[in-house]
Design an enzyme around this catalytic site. Structure first.
Site, PDB file in Angstrom:
ATOM      1  N   ASP A 108       8.603  -0.070   5.565  1.00  0.00           N
ATOM      2  CA  ASP A 108       8.786   1.368   5.397  1.00  0.00           C
ATOM      3  C   ASP A 108       7.619   2.210   5.892  1.00  0.00           C
ATOM      4  O   ASP A 108       7.430   3.338   5.451  1.00  0.00           O
ATOM      5  CB  ASP A 108       9.003   1.645   3.909  1.00  0.00           C
ATOM      6  CG  ASP A 108       7.947   0.958   3.052  1.00  0.00           C
ATOM      7  OD1 ASP A 108       6.843   0.705   3.572  1.00  0.00           O
ATOM      8  OD2 ASP A 108       8.218   0.664   1.876  1.00  0.00           O
ATOM      9  N   GLU A 130      13.021  -6.783   5.108  1.00  0.00           N
ATOM     10  CA  GLU A 130      12.813  -6.120   3.807  1.00  0.00           C
ATOM     11  C   GLU A 130      13.648  -4.839   3.747  1.00  0.00           C
ATOM     12  O   GLU A 130      13.157  -3.745   3.443  1.00  0.00           O
ATOM     13  CB  GLU A 130      11.327  -5.814   3.560  1.00  0.00           C
ATOM     14  CG  GLU A 130      11.020  -5.504   2.099  1.00  0.00           C
ATOM     15  CD  GLU A 130       9.548  -5.191   1.843  1.00  0.00           C
ATOM     16  OE1 GLU A 130       8.822  -6.125   1.450  1.00  0.00           O
ATOM     17  OE2 GLU A 130       9.135  -4.039   2.050  1.00  0.00           O
ATOM     18  N   GLU A 144       7.085   6.606   2.352  1.00  0.00           N
ATOM     19  CA  GLU A 144       7.783   5.336   2.616  1.00  0.00           C
ATOM     20  C   GLU A 144       9.256   5.339   2.198  1.00  0.00           C
ATOM     21  O   GLU A 144      10.095   4.741   2.870  1.00  0.00           O
ATOM     22  CB  GLU A 144       7.043   4.180   1.934  1.00  0.00           C
ATOM     23  CG  GLU A 144       5.700   3.828   2.582  1.00  0.00           C
ATOM     24  CD  GLU A 144       4.544   4.691   2.108  1.00  0.00           C
ATOM     25  OE1 GLU A 144       4.761   5.563   1.226  1.00  0.00           O
ATOM     26  OE2 GLU A 144       3.420   4.519   2.621  1.00  0.00           O
ATOM     27  N   HIS A 220      -3.747   2.809  -4.031  1.00  0.00           N
ATOM     28  CA  HIS A 220      -3.930   3.484  -2.734  1.00  0.00           C
ATOM     29  C   HIS A 220      -2.767   4.402  -2.368  1.00  0.00           C
ATOM     30  O   HIS A 220      -2.736   4.959  -1.277  1.00  0.00           O
ATOM     31  CB  HIS A 220      -4.088   2.445  -1.622  1.00  0.00           C
ATOM     32  CG  HIS A 220      -2.813   1.728  -1.315  1.00  0.00           C
ATOM     33  ND1 HIS A 220      -2.255   0.814  -2.156  1.00  0.00           N
ATOM     34  CD2 HIS A 220      -1.956   1.842  -0.265  1.00  0.00           C
ATOM     35  CE1 HIS A 220      -1.125   0.362  -1.634  1.00  0.00           C
ATOM     36  NE2 HIS A 220      -0.913   0.970  -0.494  1.00  0.00           N
ATOM     37  N   ARG A 222      -0.446   7.503  -1.798  1.00  0.00           N
ATOM     38  CA  ARG A 222      -0.711   8.936  -1.610  1.00  0.00           C
ATOM     39  C   ARG A 222      -0.285   9.768  -2.812  1.00  0.00           C
ATOM     40  O   ARG A 222      -0.934  10.735  -3.175  1.00  0.00           O
ATOM     41  CB  ARG A 222       0.107   9.456  -0.414  1.00  0.00           C
ATOM     42  CG  ARG A 222      -0.563   9.297   0.896  1.00  0.00           C
ATOM     43  CD  ARG A 222       0.459   9.540   2.002  1.00  0.00           C
ATOM     44  NE  ARG A 222       0.013   8.852   3.201  1.00  0.00           N
ATOM     45  CZ  ARG A 222      -0.694   9.434   4.162  1.00  0.00           C
ATOM     46  NH1 ARG A 222      -0.990  10.700   4.094  1.00  0.00           N
ATOM     47  NH2 ARG A 222      -1.083   8.747   5.212  1.00  0.00           N
ATOM     48  N   HIS A 253      -9.053   0.069  -1.084  1.00  0.00           N
ATOM     49  CA  HIS A 253      -8.409   0.387   0.197  1.00  0.00           C
ATOM     50  C   HIS A 253      -9.387   1.251   0.997  1.00  0.00           C
ATOM     51  O   HIS A 253     -10.127   2.048   0.403  1.00  0.00           O
ATOM     52  CB  HIS A 253      -7.122   1.157  -0.116  1.00  0.00           C
ATOM     53  CG  HIS A 253      -6.176   1.269   1.021  1.00  0.00           C
ATOM     54  ND1 HIS A 253      -6.315   2.232   1.990  1.00  0.00           N
ATOM     55  CD2 HIS A 253      -5.089   0.543   1.356  1.00  0.00           C
ATOM     56  CE1 HIS A 253      -5.326   2.090   2.873  1.00  0.00           C
ATOM     57  NE2 HIS A 253      -4.572   1.072   2.520  1.00  0.00           N
TER      58      HIS A 253
HETATM   59  N1  UDP Z   1      -3.971  -7.285  -0.137  1.00  0.00           N
HETATM   60  C1  UDP Z   1      -4.967  -8.069   0.403  1.00  0.00           C
HETATM   61  N2  UDP Z   1      -6.279  -7.717   0.172  1.00  0.00           N
HETATM   62  C2  UDP Z   1      -6.629  -6.637  -0.579  1.00  0.00           C
HETATM   63  C3  UDP Z   1      -5.585  -5.858  -1.138  1.00  0.00           C
HETATM   64  C4  UDP Z   1      -4.268  -6.196  -0.894  1.00  0.00           C
HETATM   65  O1  UDP Z   1      -4.703  -9.067   1.065  1.00  0.00           O
HETATM   66  O2  UDP Z   1      -7.822  -6.384  -0.737  1.00  0.00           O
HETATM   67  C5  UDP Z   1      -2.567  -7.650   0.156  1.00  0.00           C
HETATM   68  C6  UDP Z   1      -1.695  -7.893  -1.046  1.00  0.00           C
HETATM   69  O3  UDP Z   1      -1.661  -9.259  -1.339  1.00  0.00           O
HETATM   70  C7  UDP Z   1      -0.333  -7.380  -0.644  1.00  0.00           C
HETATM   71  C8  UDP Z   1      -0.630  -6.422   0.450  1.00  0.00           C
HETATM   72  O4  UDP Z   1      -1.989  -6.559   0.819  1.00  0.00           O
HETATM   73  O5  UDP Z   1       0.513  -8.366  -0.126  1.00  0.00           O
HETATM   74  C9  UDP Z   1      -0.348  -5.065  -0.083  1.00  0.00           C
HETATM   75  O6  UDP Z   1      -0.822  -4.140   0.713  1.00  0.00           O
HETATM   76  P1  UDP Z   1      -0.930  -2.663   0.222  1.00  0.00           P
HETATM   77  O7  UDP Z   1      -1.082  -2.647  -1.250  1.00  0.00           O
HETATM   78  O8  UDP Z   1      -1.975  -2.053   1.082  1.00  0.00           O
HETATM   79  O9  UDP Z   1       0.477  -2.043   0.669  1.00  0.00           O
HETATM   80  P2  UDP Z   1       1.913  -1.967  -0.015  1.00  0.00           P
HETATM   81  O10 UDP Z   1       2.397  -3.338  -0.295  1.00  0.00           O
HETATM   82  O11 UDP Z   1       1.773  -1.106  -1.234  1.00  0.00           O
HETATM   83  O12 UDP Z   1       2.741  -1.303   1.026  1.00  0.00           O
END
Ligand code: UDP
Length: 388
Positions: A108, A130, A144, A220, A222, A253
């Site tokens: 997304d 997904e 998203e 992280h 918004r 982040h």
């Molecule tokens: N993640 C990582 N290192 C970090 C923080 C998150 O590898 O320091 C991984 C986490 O395991 C997950 C993904 O990043 O699979 C999530 O990314 P994020 O939270 O940035 O995005 P979202 O999933 O909310 O779109």
């Protein structure tokens, strides 16, 4: 030549895969690796938009992803519309030159939405990994939730992680024949790292916090920026100050808002560790070694149940209803609720509960590769093509 009908008749099908953020690569890495094992059938063109420039590096390494084109679109604090326009502008010549038979996007993000739109406008079919996640609140997560809905309208094939997501797509009028229940490849990624060793730096931090109740914290989104993020961090601070047997580990982040707020509220607080983003092996190890996870991340909601970990979701709604159904996760959408839940977990002695991951069985990537093979070469459908 860009239309479906006039596409060249090469024996190998060209799959152009676009990604730009950490979660996209975590989920597309296993799929790409699988597609690339079928080099006699597929030619891959891998495009990194650069939406998360440096953050992507360890993940590119982990999955051994070959980057054919880097669009380098990221600039600090640029408006979403500019980012979208830059991706649209930069991907178009690549669509023209590589003439893909399919464009693969995940999730997304702005990258996924812009690339899906660009492919559609060139009449190239889009396959969406997904598919079918919805909070039904157009503003959460922002942007998203709207990106997902737009991608569903643009896509030709939809790879859903769960039955629930299949139902959502059906309710929105997507044809059953175009939806495939594959599981979410995040489980493939998670299984893939297995028992890989964490870095010495993380090991040292785990040693230093041994015996404490560790809280893994990330935030992280918004829509949480501003007073919500600040208040949540104050909750964390008060909790740790009050309970000497706890520690917080917060991989921040790179977003400047997150970092500035984290430093303003938490810098110098005893037993609070503000960390740089971790690579996947370290991050999963941190989650595994935690007493509790508190996060507004999407991916973490899928990883927590695999690890049997309790999770407080720092959001008012979730597009991953399944994680609530495991009983391991609760929505903690306001700082008041977050504080209440932290304290009640403290007194209720949280323990890890191994559970079957509702997001898949770790074989989503081979399923997606097989389905692409079938839909692109029009092989007859196998007797069973979906997840059990
Ligand atoms: N993640 C990582 N290192 C970090 C923080 C998150 O590898 O320091 C991984 C986490 O395991 C997950 C993904 O990043 O699979 C999530 O990314 P994020 O939270 O940035 O995005 P979202 O999933 O909310 O779109």
């Amino acid at each position: 030549m860009t239309s479906l009908d006039s596409r060249k008749s090469s024996p190998r099908k060209v799959v152009l895969t676009a990604f730009g953020t950490r979660p996209e690569l975590i989920k597309l890495g296993p799929v790409l690796a699988e597609i690339e094992t079928r080099a006699d059938l597929f030619q891959t063109v891998n495009v990194n938009s650069g939406q998360h420039a440096d953050l992507l590096v360890p993940f590119v390494k982990l999955f051994g992803t070959r980057i054919d084109h880097d669009l380098q679109v990221m600039r600090p604090n640029q408006p979403l519309n500019l980012l979208f326009a830059k991706i649209l502008n930069a991907i178009d010549p690549l669509l023209e030159s590589s003439q893909p038979d399919v464009v693969l996007v995940q999730g997304d993000t702005t990258t996924a939405a812009a690339v899906a739109l660009a492919a559609f406008q060139r009449r190239i079919p889009v396959a969406h990994v997904e598919a079918g996640l919805r909070t039904n609140d157009p503003l959460s997560p922002f942007p998203e939730e709207m990106n997902r809905r737009v991608i569903t309208r643009l896509a030709r094939w939809h790879f859903a992680g769960t039955k629930n997501h299949v139902r959502t797509l059906r309710n929105e009028g997507v044809s059953r024949a175009d939806i495939f229940l594959t599981g979410n490849p995040v489980v493939d990624a998670l299984n893939g790292i297995g028992r890989a060793e964490c870095s010495p730096a993380l090991q040292e931090l785990l040693n230093r916090t041994a015996g404490l109740k560790r809280i893994a914290f990330t935030s992280h989104r918004r829509e949480n920026f501003g007073s919500r993020l600040e208040e949540n961090l104050r909750v964390v601070r008060r909790f740790v100050e009050r309970h000497a047997d706890t520690a917080v580990l917060f991989p921040m982040h790179p977003n400047p808002v997150v970092r500035a707020t984290a430093h303003a509220v938490l810098a110098g607080v005893d037993r609070v560790h503000l960390l740089e983003p971790l690579d996947y092996v370290d991050f999963i190890r941190l989650l595994s070694e935690s007493w509790l996870i508190a996060s507004d991340s999407g991916g973490v909601q899928e990883e927590a149940p695999s690890l049997g970990k309790h999770l407080l979701i720092l959001r008012e709604s979730t597009e991953r209803q399944e994680v609530l159904e495991t009983g391991l996760a609760q929505l903690a959408g306001t700082p008041e609720l977050f504080s209440e839940m932290l304290h009640s977990h403290y007194w209720n002695n949280v323990i890890a509960v191994p559970t079957k991951n509702p997001f898949g069985d770790g074989r989503a990537a081979p399923r997606i590769a097989r389905i692409l093979q079938r839909v692109l070469t029009l092989e007859p459908a196998p007797a069973k093509q979906v997840m059990a």
